[in-house]
Scaffold this motif. Structure first.
Motif, PDB file in Angstrom:
ATOM      1  N   GLU A 257       0.829  -1.212   0.000  1.00 27.62           N
ATOM      2  CA  GLU A 257       0.000   0.000   0.000  1.00 27.62           C
ATOM      3  C   GLU A 257       0.854   1.248   0.000  1.00 27.62           C
ATOM      4  O   GLU A 257       2.051   1.202   0.283  1.00 27.62           O
ATOM      5  N   ILE A 258       0.217   2.373  -0.327  1.00 33.38           N
ATOM      6  CA  ILE A 258       0.905   3.667  -0.251  1.00 33.38           C
ATOM      7  C   ILE A 258       0.246   4.509   0.834  1.00 33.38           C
ATOM      8  O   ILE A 258      -0.930   4.318   1.170  1.00 33.38           O
ATOM      9  N   ALA A 259       1.033   5.422   1.365  1.00 35.83           N
ATOM     10  CA  ALA A 259       0.489   6.425   2.278  1.00 35.83           C
ATOM     11  C   ALA A 259       0.937   7.782   1.727  1.00 35.83           C
ATOM     12  O   ALA A 259       2.137   8.032   1.625  1.00 35.83           O
ATOM     13  N   PRO A 260      -0.019   8.631   1.340  1.00 38.74           N
ATOM     14  CA  PRO A 260       0.353   9.922   0.749  1.00 38.74           C
ATOM     15  C   PRO A 260       0.617  10.953   1.841  1.00 38.74           C
ATOM     16  O   PRO A 260      -0.040  11.982   1.927  1.00 38.74           O
ATOM     17  N   ARG A 261       1.602  10.658   2.676  1.00 38.66           N
ATOM     18  CA  ARG A 261       1.843  11.469   3.872  1.00 38.66           C
ATOM     19  C   ARG A 261       3.103  10.956   4.547  1.00 38.66           C
ATOM     20  O   ARG A 261       3.669   9.941   4.133  1.00 38.66           O
ATOM     21  N   VAL A 262       3.502  11.669   5.599  1.00 40.26           N
ATOM     22  CA  VAL A 262       4.571  11.141   6.449  1.00 40.26           C
ATOM     23  C   VAL A 262       4.086   9.821   7.059  1.00 40.26           C
ATOM     24  O   VAL A 262       2.886   9.623   7.238  1.00 40.26           O
ATOM     25  N   HIS A 263       5.044   8.938   7.365  1.00 44.25           N
ATOM     26  CA  HIS A 263       4.641   7.570   7.689  1.00 44.25           C
ATOM     27  C   HIS A 263       5.367   7.042   8.921  1.00 44.25           C
ATOM     28  O   HIS A 263       6.531   7.368   9.160  1.00 44.25           O
ATOM     29  N   ASN A 264       4.681   6.187   9.647  1.00 40.51           N
ATOM     30  CA  ASN A 264       5.230   5.610  10.879  1.00 40.51           C
ATOM     31  C   ASN A 264       6.586   4.917  10.652  1.00 40.51           C
ATOM     32  O   ASN A 264       7.474   4.984  11.487  1.00 40.51           O
ATOM     33  N   SER A 265       6.760   4.285   9.488  1.00 37.98           N
ATOM     34  CA  SER A 265       8.038   3.586   9.253  1.00 37.98           C
ATOM     35  C   SER A 265       9.174   4.568   8.972  1.00 37.98           C
ATOM     36  O   SER A 265      10.324   4.147   8.843  1.00 37.98           O
ATOM     37  N   GLY A 266       8.855   5.860   8.906  1.00 37.18           N
ATOM     38  CA  GLY A 266       9.893   6.873   8.701  1.00 37.18           C
ATOM     39  C   GLY A 266      10.182   7.704   9.944  1.00 37.18           C
ATOM     40  O   GLY A 266      10.912   8.702   9.865  1.00 37.18           O
ATOM     41  N   HIS A 267       9.633   7.298  11.088  1.00 38.53           N
ATOM     42  CA  HIS A 267       9.873   8.109  12.296  1.00 38.53           C
ATOM     43  C   HIS A 267      11.343   8.106  12.713  1.00 38.53           C
ATOM     44  O   HIS A 267      11.826   9.050  13.331  1.00 38.53           O
ATOM     45  N   TRP A 268      12.067   7.036  12.370  1.00 32.88           N
ATOM     46  CA  TRP A 268      13.489   6.986  12.727  1.00 32.88           C
ATOM     47  C   TRP A 268      14.273   8.118  12.058  1.00 32.88           C
ATOM     48  O   TRP A 268      15.376   8.443  12.493  1.00 32.88           O
ATOM     49  N   THR A 269      13.711   8.731  11.001  1.00 33.36           N
ATOM     50  CA  THR A 269      14.450   9.790  10.293  1.00 33.36           C
ATOM     51  C   THR A 269      14.630  11.038  11.166  1.00 33.36           C
ATOM     52  O   THR A 269      15.464  11.883  10.847  1.00 33.36           O
ATOM     53  N   ILE A 270      13.861  11.156  12.264  1.00 33.60           N
ATOM     54  CA  ILE A 270      14.031  12.354  13.108  1.00 33.60           C
ATOM     55  C   ILE A 270      15.454  12.389  13.657  1.00 33.60           C
ATOM     56  O   ILE A 270      16.131  13.411  13.582  1.00 33.60           O
ATOM     57  N   GLU A 271      15.915  11.267  14.183  1.00 30.23           N
ATOM     58  CA  GLU A 271      17.304  11.231  14.692  1.00 30.23           C
ATOM     59  C   GLU A 271      18.248  10.501  13.761  1.00 30.23           C
ATOM     60  O   GLU A 271      19.460  10.653  13.877  1.00 30.23           O
TER      61      GLU A 271
END
Ligand code: AMP
Length: 363
Positions: A257-271
């Motif tokens: 699936e796609i999510a047209p938004r920021v995504h939970n699997s990308g939260h690590w990108t904060i740090e």
């Protein structure tokens, strides 16, 4: 610049936290008076399709975005028709909230998917089970998330019961994929088509809910995932962050699936990245240059589901970061996350074991 956000959950909260240093202000539309992200900006408490609320957003905001697929696409379309820049395009929202349209888009641009059939009634479900084969997963076409609205059908005997449990709503039947792993790519497209990709995330779900996501710099599937993401960005004439989730099976990527938004699997990108997915989404929609998506060491995220553990032992660990969303605790609800960062993948695994032990989530 004032940015309007449809949806006021934790994704809105992290967008606001990333946008304040850029001098942005936020107007958030969410029907819930205690939406976790809304407390950080100006909050309009109203339904997503409330005409007065939408008119206020259109009047006040320089850019409008959304953080939630289940916002009615018509609301985003109306805002766009009022000549407010709405990113990602409302058409992406319309596709992402409907699993059948989503799968059709993947097929149209040549991205492999598991066998899938539309289901409208018990008869078509029985037919779909023959075409797709069992085991298979019955999913509602719209409004499903975190494993809700999904039933695994292992044998023909339970088809009728599964249809009853889904309450007869339009659905899809997908072949069950015995995948080797799940990965996602977070892509971002800014003004003038500038595009960047984060290193793949390798994701683990329990009962349909994401529990851990690890950054995978130099993953052998990176180039393929970026190629597929580029086809979707082009097809949707996209602006902002787009997440695509895949199953990996026999060396192939099958799009889920796609999510047209920021995504939970990308939260690590904060740090774990030079510029977070949240900041890059805002840069993209505000016509600002995109920031580097390069990884900073190896990072992993652990979701906190249902409750927040004692923070002291977690924060006593090196390079562990706690994010608490300020939401009412309820079983199965994502109420925060922890990011772990390390210089080597081996060290990351050791730290991750300690964190998941403290949080009470099996690795
Ligand atoms: P979804 O809401 O489609 O992202 O599904 C949530 C999770 O359920 C996925 O990340 C997988 O772990 C699992 N899942 C969904 N669809 C399938 C499938 N067709 N085969 C195997 N596992 C699936």
């Amino acid at each position: 610049m004032i940015v309007g956000i449809l949806g006021g959950g934790q994704l809105a909260r992290m967008l606001v936290l990333a946008g304040i240093p850029l001098g942005m202000r936020f107007l958030i539309l969410d029907p819930s008076p205690d939406a976790s992200g809304a407390s950080l900006g100006e909050h309009i408490v109203a339904a997503y399709d409330d005409p007065v609320a939408l008119a206020r957003l259109a009047e006040r905001c320089d850019r409008i975005t959304y953080e939630f697929e289940n916002v009615p696409a018509a609301a985003a379309q109306w805002l766009a028709s009022e000549r407010r820049p709405v990113h990602p395009p409302p058409a992406a929202l319309a596709v992402a909230r409907d699993r059948l349209r989503e799968k059709d888009l993947f097929k149209d641009v040549g991205i492999p998917v598991a066998a899938v059939e539309a289901v409208e009634d018990l008869y078509s479900l029985q037919h779909a089970a023959e075409v797709v084969g069992l085991p298979a997963v019955l999913k509602t076409r719209t409004l499903g998330y975190d494993g809700r609205g999904q039933i695994v059908i292992a044998e023909t005997e339970i088809i009728e019961d599964a249809w009853r449990r889904l309450a007869g709503v339009p659905a899809v039947l997908e072949a069950y994929v015995a995948f080797e792993r799940e990965v996602s790519v977070i892509a971002v497209r800014g003004a003038e088509g500038r595009t960047a990709f984060y290193p793949l995330s390798e994701n683990v779900h329990h009962d349909g809910i994401l529990v851990t996501a690890r950054s995978r710099p130099d993953d052998p599937q990176q180039a393929r995932a970026e190629e597929y993401a580029t086809r979707l960005l082009d097809a949707l004439d996209y602006r902002g962050v787009l997440a695509i989730e895949f199953f990996e099976k026999d060396g192939e990527l099958l799009a889920n699936e796609i999510a047209p938004r920021v995504h939970n699997s990308g939260h690590w990108t904060i740090e774990g990245a030079v510029t977070s997915q949240f900041e890059n989404h805002l840069r993209a929609i505000a016509d600002l240059p995109l920031g580097s998506t390069s990884p900073v060491g190896y990072a992993a995220m652990v979701n906190l589901i249902g409750e927040i553990p004692d923070p002291t032992p977690l924060l006593n660990m090196p390079d562990v970061h706690l994010h608490v969303y300020g939401k009412v605790h309820r079983p199965g609800r994502k109420v925060g996350h922890v990011t772990v960062r390390a210089e080597t993948p081996e060290r990351l695994e050791t730290l991750l074991e300690d964190v998941t032990g403290l949080v009470g989530i099996p690795l």
